[in-house]
Enzyme design. Structure first.
Site, PDB file in Angstrom:
ATOM      1  N   GLY A   1      -6.661  -1.117   2.276  1.00 52.01           N
ATOM      2  CA  GLY A   1      -5.227  -0.988   2.625  1.00 52.01           C
ATOM      3  C   GLY A   1      -4.999  -0.185   3.898  1.00 52.01           C
ATOM      4  O   GLY A   1      -3.870   0.210   4.176  1.00 52.01           O
TER       5      GLY A   1
ATOM      6  N   THR B   1       0.835  -1.208   0.000  1.00 48.96           N
ATOM      7  CA  THR B   1       0.000   0.000   0.000  1.00 48.96           C
ATOM      8  C   THR B   1       0.873   1.262   0.000  1.00 48.96           C
ATOM      9  O   THR B   1       0.749   2.118  -0.891  1.00 48.96           O
ATOM     10  CB  THR B   1      -0.936   0.014   1.234  1.00 48.96           C
TER      11      THR B   1
ATOM     12  N   ASP C   1      -1.602  -0.155  17.690  1.00 45.95           N
ATOM     13  CA  ASP C   1      -1.092   0.776  16.674  1.00 45.95           C
ATOM     14  C   ASP C   1      -1.189   2.225  17.192  1.00 45.95           C
ATOM     15  O   ASP C   1      -0.237   3.001  17.067  1.00 45.95           O
ATOM     16  CB  ASP C   1      -1.904   0.600  15.377  1.00 45.95           C
TER      17      ASP C   1
ATOM     18  N   LYS D   1       5.566   2.626  12.600  1.00 44.97           N
ATOM     19  CA  LYS D   1       5.440   3.112  13.991  1.00 44.97           C
ATOM     20  C   LYS D   1       5.814   2.073  15.024  1.00 44.97           C
ATOM     21  O   LYS D   1       6.342   2.392  16.088  1.00 44.97           O
ATOM     22  CB  LYS D   1       4.037   3.663  14.289  1.00 44.97           C
TER      23      LYS D   1
ATOM     24  N   LYS E   1       1.860   5.022  18.051  1.00 45.11           N
ATOM     25  CA  LYS E   1       1.895   6.404  17.565  1.00 45.11           C
ATOM     26  C   LYS E   1       1.933   7.396  18.730  1.00 45.11           C
ATOM     27  O   LYS E   1       2.635   8.414  18.670  1.00 45.11           O
ATOM     28  CB  LYS E   1       0.662   6.666  16.690  1.00 45.11           C
TER      29      LYS E   1
HETATM   30  P1  NDP Z   1       1.688  -3.929   2.866  1.00 44.12           P
HETATM   31  O1  NDP Z   1       1.441  -5.251   3.503  1.00 44.12           O
HETATM   32  O2  NDP Z   1       0.686  -3.413   1.923  1.00 44.12           O
HETATM   33  O3  NDP Z   1       3.096  -3.961   2.120  1.00 44.12           O
HETATM   34  C1  NDP Z   1       4.213  -4.571   2.670  1.00 44.12           C
HETATM   35  C2  NDP Z   1       5.236  -4.761   1.569  1.00 44.12           C
HETATM   36  O4  NDP Z   1       6.406  -5.334   2.127  1.00 44.12           O
HETATM   37  C3  NDP Z   1       4.777  -5.692   0.451  1.00 44.12           C
HETATM   38  O5  NDP Z   1       5.098  -5.138  -0.802  1.00 44.12           O
HETATM   39  C4  NDP Z   1       5.577  -6.968   0.688  1.00 44.12           C
HETATM   40  O6  NDP Z   1       5.913  -7.664  -0.510  1.00 44.12           O
HETATM   41  C5  NDP Z   1       6.837  -6.394   1.282  1.00 44.12           C
HETATM   42  N1  NDP Z   1       7.569  -7.366   2.077  1.00 44.12           N
HETATM   43  C6  NDP Z   1       7.119  -8.172   3.070  1.00 44.12           C
HETATM   44  N2  NDP Z   1       8.127  -8.929   3.553  1.00 44.12           N
HETATM   45  C7  NDP Z   1       9.230  -8.589   2.847  1.00 44.12           C
HETATM   46  C8  NDP Z   1      10.568  -9.012   2.848  1.00 44.12           C
HETATM   47  N3  NDP Z   1      10.990  -9.954   3.704  1.00 44.12           N
HETATM   48  N4  NDP Z   1      11.442  -8.458   1.972  1.00 44.12           N
HETATM   49  C9  NDP Z   1      11.022  -7.508   1.090  1.00 44.12           C
HETATM   50  N5  NDP Z   1       9.755  -7.060   1.039  1.00 44.12           N
HETATM   51  C10 NDP Z   1       8.873  -7.601   1.901  1.00 44.12           C
HETATM   52  O7  NDP Z   1       1.935  -2.904   4.064  1.00 44.12           O
HETATM   53  P2  NDP Z   1       1.645  -1.344   4.081  1.00 44.12           P
HETATM   54  O8  NDP Z   1       2.186  -0.723   2.870  1.00 44.12           O
HETATM   55  O9  NDP Z   1       0.222  -1.116   4.426  1.00 44.12           O
HETATM   56  O10 NDP Z   1       2.476  -0.889   5.362  1.00 44.12           O
HETATM   57  C11 NDP Z   1       3.875  -0.718   5.314  1.00 44.12           C
HETATM   58  C12 NDP Z   1       4.301   0.053   6.560  1.00 44.12           C
HETATM   59  O11 NDP Z   1       3.682   1.331   6.562  1.00 44.12           O
HETATM   60  C13 NDP Z   1       3.895  -0.592   7.878  1.00 44.12           C
HETATM   61  O12 NDP Z   1       4.891  -0.327   8.841  1.00 44.12           O
HETATM   62  C14 NDP Z   1       2.601   0.135   8.258  1.00 44.12           C
HETATM   63  O13 NDP Z   1       2.362   0.133   9.644  1.00 44.12           O
HETATM   64  C15 NDP Z   1       2.943   1.517   7.771  1.00 44.12           C
HETATM   65  N6  NDP Z   1       1.808   2.392   7.473  1.00 44.12           N
HETATM   66  C16 NDP Z   1       0.786   1.948   6.705  1.00 44.12           C
HETATM   67  C17 NDP Z   1      -0.244   2.780   6.337  1.00 44.12           C
HETATM   68  C18 NDP Z   1      -1.368   2.342   5.483  1.00 44.12           C
HETATM   69  O14 NDP Z   1      -2.290   3.136   5.250  1.00 44.12           O
HETATM   70  N7  NDP Z   1      -1.350   1.115   4.987  1.00 44.12           N
HETATM   71  C19 NDP Z   1      -0.268   4.188   6.811  1.00 44.12           C
HETATM   72  C20 NDP Z   1       0.866   4.570   7.619  1.00 44.12           C
HETATM   73  C21 NDP Z   1       1.854   3.685   7.933  1.00 44.12           C
HETATM   74  P3  NDP Z   1       4.791  -8.359  -1.427  1.00 44.12           P
HETATM   75  O15 NDP Z   1       3.995  -7.214  -1.987  1.00 44.12           O
HETATM   76  O16 NDP Z   1       5.559  -9.077  -2.465  1.00 44.12           O
HETATM   77  O17 NDP Z   1       3.993  -9.236  -0.509  1.00 44.12           O
HETATM   78  N1  HSE Z   2      -3.369   0.789  10.294  1.00 45.94           N
HETATM   79  C1  HSE Z   2      -3.071   2.157  10.463  1.00 45.94           C
HETATM   80  C2  HSE Z   2      -4.357   2.921  10.665  1.00 45.94           C
HETATM   81  C3  HSE Z   2      -2.344   2.684   9.256  1.00 45.94           C
HETATM   82  O1  HSE Z   2      -5.432   2.401  10.314  1.00 45.94           O
HETATM   83  O2  HSE Z   2      -4.318   4.041  11.179  1.00 45.94           O
HETATM   84  C4  HSE Z   2      -1.878   4.099   9.403  1.00 45.94           C
HETATM   85  O3  HSE Z   2      -0.902   4.215  10.370  1.00 45.94           O
END
Ligand code: NDP
Ligand code: HSE
Length: 425
Positions: free
Chosen positions: A184, A10, A198, A102, A202
């Site tokens: 997402g 995401t 979570d 976080k 934060k």
């Molecule tokens: P996702 O699960 O959507 O994405 C995680 C990514 O990491 C995927 O592309 C996955 O690969 C990859 N991945 C997992 N394991 C490995 C590995 N061992 N080596 C390389 N790549 C790997 O997570 P998000 O994008 O939602 O979240 C990412 C971070 O951002 C988290 O810390 C979350 O807390 C934070 N966050 C998320 C928000 C949101 O709105 N989603 C908002 C703010 C913070 P693959 O795609 O191939 O599975």
């Molecule tokens: N899972 C978190 C939320 C993502 O829903 O606020 C953003 O940090």
């Protein structure tokens, strides 16, 4: 500036898309180009929300953190195992790290900040709190002239989305959670969202920056939204309140109180009207007074906006972990949970017979607790009633003693429910 990305889910996918669609603006603001050199994912066959043309894609994350041309690593995997390992490797390789993680910062930030400093690089994490809202920059830079005594916010988008949909549309909890996951918003393990973990991550970050203290996730007392009963939402409404899942950090007489829990907020407060995936954070500074920051708390491009803001700061050289005064962080003195003062909402399930309300209020009075407002509703043919009470401000331990005493009476037909109230005035 050549960057390497760990994770293209995401947030990672959002970063690639925003860098592409706003390329000109971002380059103009940086004064130079940002180019993605390499990105690592878990599974190359996974469908992506972004194009992967123009950079190398690998399943070997070490290729990113060891890449000789990469100057900045974006850690967008999540969690505290592989992400921690890769972040440490990148910092030791003298690469700046930008993360949205976080959990990683709240639990290991003290040591990672030191590691960054020892290697003369930075670790930046604007996106880790409140998604797209530039809240850490507001606290660390915009409010730098202030002593902060209160930070209170709705800081989990998933939880607020679930509570809003349940209240406004009467939707089922599990059904809304599934939608939040599809959009997402949710963490890989959604119990982090639902049980307040979570939000606690934060809040630990916010408290550290607001009060200039070391990160201390363990000090945050945490309760999630899974126990919020529609009955409480409806009674709170009658009493003039809305229930929100709130993170609260206060500094009182030099001691700190950090907690995350469902909270009654007066309907007239702006925070009470923050709905869906939106987040909002109220910060009170002793020079500026109350300030409020509002925006999307989760989602691909909203979060990418905060990640890229850190990236632009790095390119321009306007970044510095010193902005957050990491050099001078103190160990904090925290207020024990029992000694936290609060107003409380109580919902008592009791037999509806003469003298019950008087008995309850006399127990409260014995503990120096006065009743600010009360509603009573008969709920069934067996003469059971909900008695809902808003108290005055009282120590948690006194409140608990009174509740234990009330609970022991035979006219009580259910467990007394207790929810803190924040007036935010
Ligand atoms: P996702 O699960 O959507 O994405 C995680 C990514 O990491 C995927 O592309 C996955 O690969 C990859 N991945 C997992 N394991 C490995 C590995 N061992 N080596 C390389 N790549 C790997 O997570 P998000 O994008 O939602 O979240 C990412 C971070 O951002 C988290 O810390 C979350 O807390 C934070 N966050 C998320 C928000 C949101 O709105 N989603 C908002 C703010 C913070 P693959 O795609 O191939 O599975
Ligand atoms: N899972 C978190 C939320 C993502 O829903 O606020 C953003 O940090």
């Amino acid at each position: 500036m050549k960057i390497g990305i760990l994770g293209l889910g995401t947030v990672g996918g959002g970063v690639v898309n925003v860098l592409s669609k706003n390329h000109q603006e971002i380059s103009r603001r940086c004064g130079s180009d940002i180019s993605i050199e390499i990105a690592a994912v878990k599974d190359l066959k996974q469908k992506r929300i972004c194009s992967t043309d123009g950079f190398k894609l690998t399943e070997n994350s070490n290729d990113v953190v060891n890449h000789p041309d990469v100057e900045v690593v974006l850690e967008l995997i999540g969690g505290t195992s592989i992400a921690k390992d890769l972040t440490e490797k990148a910092l030791k390789n003298k690469k700046h790290v930008i993360t949205a993680n976080k959990a990683l910062i709240a639990k290991h930030g003290n040591e990672l900040l030191k590691l960054a400093k020892d290697n003369s690089v930075s670790i930046l994490f604007e996106a880790s709190v409140a998604g797209g809202i530039p809240i850490l920059k507001s606290l660390g830079q915009g409010l730098t002239a202030n002593k902060i005594d209160l930070v209170a916010g709705i800081i989990n988008g998933t939880g607020n989305f679930i509570m809003t949909e349940m209240k406004e549309k009467g939707r089922d909890f599990d059904d809304v959670l599934k939608e939040a996951q599809a959009l997402g918003y949710a963490e890989a393990d959604p119990t982090f969202d639902i049980e307040g973990i979570d939000a606690a991550h934060k809040l630990a970050i916010l408290a550290s920056i607001a009060f200039g203290v070391e990160l201390n996730f363990e000090a945050v007392s945490t309760e999630g939204i899974s126990q919020v009963d529609p009955e409480d939402i409806s009674i709170a409404d009658e009493l003039g309140y809305i229930i929100k899942h709130l993170g609260v950090a206060k500094k009182i007489d030099g001691r700190i109180d950090t907690r995350v829990h469902p909270t009654l907020i007066p309907k007239k407060r702006l925070l009470a009207n923050v709905n869906g995936v939106m987040n909002a954070v109220l910060i009170k500074g002793n020079a500026v007074g109350p300030t409020l920051y509002y925006g999307p708390g989760a989602g691909d491009e909203a979060t990418a906006s905060a990640v890229i803001a850190d990236l632009v700061d790095l390119v321009k050289g306007t970044h510095s972990n010193d902005e957050f005064c990491w050099k001078q962080l103190e160990k904090a003195n925290y207020i024990e949970k029992d000694n936290v003062e609060s107003i409380f909402y109580l919902r008592i399930l009791a037999s509806d017979k003469p003298g019950v309300l008087a008995d309850i209020t006399s127990i409260l009075a014995k503990h120096n607790i006065s009743v600010e407002s009360v509603v009573q509703k008969q709920i069934d043919a067996d003469n059971n009633a909900h008695i809902a009470i808003i108290t005055n401000k009282i120590l948690t331990k006194e409140m608990n003693k009174a509740i234990n005493e009330i609970q022991a009476h035979d006219y009580i037909t259910g467990t007394v429910k207790i929810i803190p109230v924040e007036t935010l005035d």
